[in-house]
Design an enzyme around this catalytic site. Sequence first.
Site, PDB file in Angstrom:
ATOM      1  N   TRP A 159      26.362   1.266 -37.253  1.00  0.00           N
ATOM      2  CA  TRP A 159      25.297   1.654 -36.334  1.00  0.00           C
ATOM      3  C   TRP A 159      24.206   0.607 -36.193  1.00  0.00           C
ATOM      4  CZ3 TRP A 159      21.261   1.242 -39.568  1.00  0.00           C
ATOM      5  CH2 TRP A 159      21.453   1.552 -40.915  1.00  0.00           C
ATOM      6  N   ASN A 160      24.120  -0.383 -37.070  1.00  0.00           N
ATOM      7  CA  ASN A 160      22.940  -1.240 -37.072  1.00  0.00           C
ATOM      8  C   ASN A 160      22.936  -2.287 -35.950  1.00  0.00           C
ATOM      9  OD1 ASN A 160      25.071  -2.479 -38.526  1.00  0.00           O
ATOM     10  ND2 ASN A 160      23.641  -3.869 -39.506  1.00  0.00           N
ATOM     11  N   LYS A 183      36.253   1.760 -32.642  1.00  0.00           N
ATOM     12  CA  LYS A 183      35.739   2.986 -33.250  1.00  0.00           C
ATOM     13  C   LYS A 183      34.299   2.712 -33.688  1.00  0.00           C
ATOM     14  CE  LYS A 183      34.853   6.379 -36.177  1.00  0.00           C
ATOM     15  NZ  LYS A 183      33.461   6.565 -36.663  1.00  0.00           N
ATOM     16  N   PRO A 184      33.304   3.120 -32.867  1.00  0.00           N
ATOM     17  CA  PRO A 184      31.909   2.903 -33.245  1.00  0.00           C
ATOM     18  C   PRO A 184      31.427   3.987 -34.197  1.00  0.00           C
ATOM     19  CG  PRO A 184      31.995   3.964 -31.115  1.00  0.00           C
ATOM     20  CD  PRO A 184      33.429   3.740 -31.534  1.00  0.00           C
ATOM     21  N   ASP A 185      30.309   3.714 -34.853  1.00  0.00           N
ATOM     22  CA  ASP A 185      29.681   4.761 -35.652  1.00  0.00           C
ATOM     23  C   ASP A 185      29.271   5.905 -34.732  1.00  0.00           C
ATOM     24  OD1 ASP A 185      27.108   6.069 -36.953  1.00  0.00           O
ATOM     25  OD2 ASP A 185      28.221   5.091 -38.577  1.00  0.00           O
ATOM     26  N   SER A 235      30.004  -1.045 -45.332  1.00  0.00           N
ATOM     27  CA  SER A 235      29.686  -1.176 -46.750  1.00  0.00           C
ATOM     28  C   SER A 235      30.884  -1.703 -47.530  1.00  0.00           C
ATOM     29  CB  SER A 235      29.268   0.178 -47.322  1.00  0.00           C
ATOM     30  OG  SER A 235      30.389   1.046 -47.410  1.00  0.00           O
ATOM     31  N   GLU A 256      33.453  -7.781 -42.736  1.00  0.00           N
ATOM     32  CA  GLU A 256      32.133  -8.217 -43.182  1.00  0.00           C
ATOM     33  C   GLU A 256      31.487  -7.022 -43.857  1.00  0.00           C
ATOM     34  OE1 GLU A 256      27.902  -8.981 -41.273  1.00  0.00           O
ATOM     35  OE2 GLU A 256      29.333 -10.509 -40.624  1.00  0.00           O
ATOM     36  N   LEU A 257      31.135  -7.199 -45.136  1.00  0.00           N
ATOM     37  CA  LEU A 257      30.684  -6.081 -45.953  1.00  0.00           C
ATOM     38  C   LEU A 257      29.224  -6.274 -46.376  1.00  0.00           C
ATOM     39  CD1 LEU A 257      33.998  -5.731 -47.991  1.00  0.00           C
ATOM     40  CD2 LEU A 257      33.332  -4.547 -45.888  1.00  0.00           C
ATOM     41  N   CYS A 290      23.050  -6.831 -42.483  1.00  0.00           N
ATOM     42  CA  CYS A 290      23.780  -7.285 -43.670  1.00  0.00           C
ATOM     43  C   CYS A 290      23.337  -8.671 -44.119  1.00  0.00           C
ATOM     44  CB  CYS A 290      25.283  -7.300 -43.385  1.00  0.00           C
ATOM     45  SG  CYS A 290      25.978  -5.682 -43.045  1.00  0.00           S
ATOM     46  N   GLU A 388      22.293  -3.095 -52.605  1.00  0.00           N
ATOM     47  CA  GLU A 388      21.774  -3.306 -51.259  1.00  0.00           C
ATOM     48  C   GLU A 388      20.927  -2.107 -50.834  1.00  0.00           C
ATOM     49  OE1 GLU A 388      23.629  -5.009 -47.143  1.00  0.00           O
ATOM     50  OE2 GLU A 388      24.715  -3.352 -48.073  1.00  0.00           O
TER      51      GLU A 388
END
Length: 515
Positions: A159-160, A183-185, A235, A256-257, A290, A388
Site C-alpha cells: 500500500w505504501n 494483485k494490489p494491497d 515484508s 524487495e523486502l 522500505c 523495521e
Amino acid sequence: MTTRTTAPSRPLPDLAALAALATGTGPALEVTSPSDGRPLGVVRQAHEGEVAGAVRAAREAQKGWAARPARERAAVAHRFARLVLDRRDEILDLVQAETGKARIAALEEVLDASRTAAYYGHAAPGLLRARGRLGALPLLTKTTELRHPKGVVGVITPWNYPFTLPASDTVPALLAGNAVLIKPDEKTPFSALLTLALLREAGLPERAAQVVVGPREVTGPAVVDAVDFVMFTGSTATGRKVAARCGERLVGFSAELGGKNPLIVLGDADVPAAAAGAARTCFANAGQLCIGPERIYIHEAVRERFTSLFLDEVSRLQVGPGTSWETQVGSLASPAQVAKVRSHVDDAVAKGARILAGGAARPELGPNFFAPTVLADVPETAVLCREETFGPVVALYPVASEEEAFARANDTGYGLSASLWTAPARGRKLGARIEAGSVNVNEGYAAAWGSHSAGMGGWKESGMGRRHGPEGLLKYTESQTVAVQRVPIAPSGRMSAEQFADLVTAGVRIMNRFF
C-alpha cells in the site's frame, strides 16, 4: 513543527469506472481515505476461481502479445510514460486519497513510473535481441542466446507506493513478452487500477494485464499458485512464505523486502546539508518506505552540531492532510500502522530511550497522523533498535570512529538501502563498505532509486533479485541457447578415440590462450 490543513482542490478520477476494470465478482470492498476516514469507492473482489480464470485469459493474451516485435511493445511503454506525466495531477490526487501521503511524496510515484517505463522502452529491444556467443568450436559452432518470456507474471504490491510499484514492475514484465496479473494491497486498489487504465490507453491489449483485488491471505496465494513468476514487494516475513510457495512449484521469484536502513554522518560531512537531507529523507512518505533510514550514526566530531541542526529541521517540517505542495509529512496508512509506531516508541522509552522530538499521535490532524519523532539512547533491547518500524521515527546513535559507524550500520539482518554523508571524493570507496543493495552518498535514497539503468534490491533478508537495470527486465525471461554445429564433435573416419582426445585437448589448449 507546523501543520497544514487543506481540502482536495478537484474531484477524484471516476472511481466507478476504474472499479469496473477489476477482475472479480465477489464481495464488495469499500476503500476509505486514511487521512480523514472518508469513503472513496467500492471494488469487487476476486475469488480463487476467478484468479485462475484470469490467469487462463492472460495465457491466451500473452501469445499474441509476445509475438509482437519488441519495438512495438516498447512503443506502448513510451506512450504510458507520456500519459503518466500528462495525467500527473489526476494520479497525485488519487494516490493521496488512498494513502494519505503528502503531495511531494506522491510526486515520486509519478516520476518513477514514467522514468521506469521510458528507460525500459529504450532498453528492452536491445536487451531482448538474440546474441551470438562463443561456440564450442570456433567457426564450426554457431551459438546464439535467445530470450523467451516466462508466461504469466504475478505482481504483488503493498500500500505504501500503490501507483509506481504496480507500474514499475509490470512494464518490464510486459516488455519481456509476458502477460501480468497485478494483485494490489486491498487498502489501495484504485491506484493500481489507474495504472491498468493508462496502460490500456497506451495500447496494451485488454487481457495482457489484469488487476485482481482481495484479501492478501486468500488472493495472494491464489496468484502465487497460478502464475509462472512472482514479483513481490512487502515484508520479509511474508516474502519468506511467498518464496517457499514458489519453491514448491519451482517457479521464479523476485522480491524487495524489509529494511532497517542506516544513515551515516562522518566527521568530514557537510553538516548543514546532512541535517537537512536526513530530515527530508527520514520522514519522506511519513517514514513508510522500505528504503528510508531509521538509524542515524553520527561521528562524535560532529554529533552536537548535527543533532542541533537536525532537530531544528525536524521542527520546521510541515505536517498535515490535503493537496498543498508545501506539506512534507502526511498521514500513516491505517490505525494498525499508527499502533505499531506507537508501540515501538513506547517500548523504547520504557527501556530508557529519550524523545528529542515528536513521540505522539496527532489526532487533531486526522485519524492516522503521527508526529515526526526523533529518539536518542535507544537500547539494544528495544524493539525499535532492530526491527523495521515503517513510520516517522528515527533513532540517533553517536559513534567514536568511522570503523564503528560502518560496523554498526552493517550489524543487521537487513541490507536494502543506506545513506552516507562524507566528502564526495571518498564517497564511492567508503560506500562500498556498507552491506546494502543501494548506497546513496550525500543523498537520502533518491539518487540510487532514480538511477533506473542500475539495479535496485536487497542483500541479506531484504530481498532477492533486482528491479531497475537490465536484470529488472531479464529476470522475467528464460534464457535459451541454440548451438548449430557444422561438423560432429566426435571421432571421424578412421580416427581412434585416443587420437580424437589428443586433437581436442590440443585445440582446447589453444582456445584457452585466446578466449
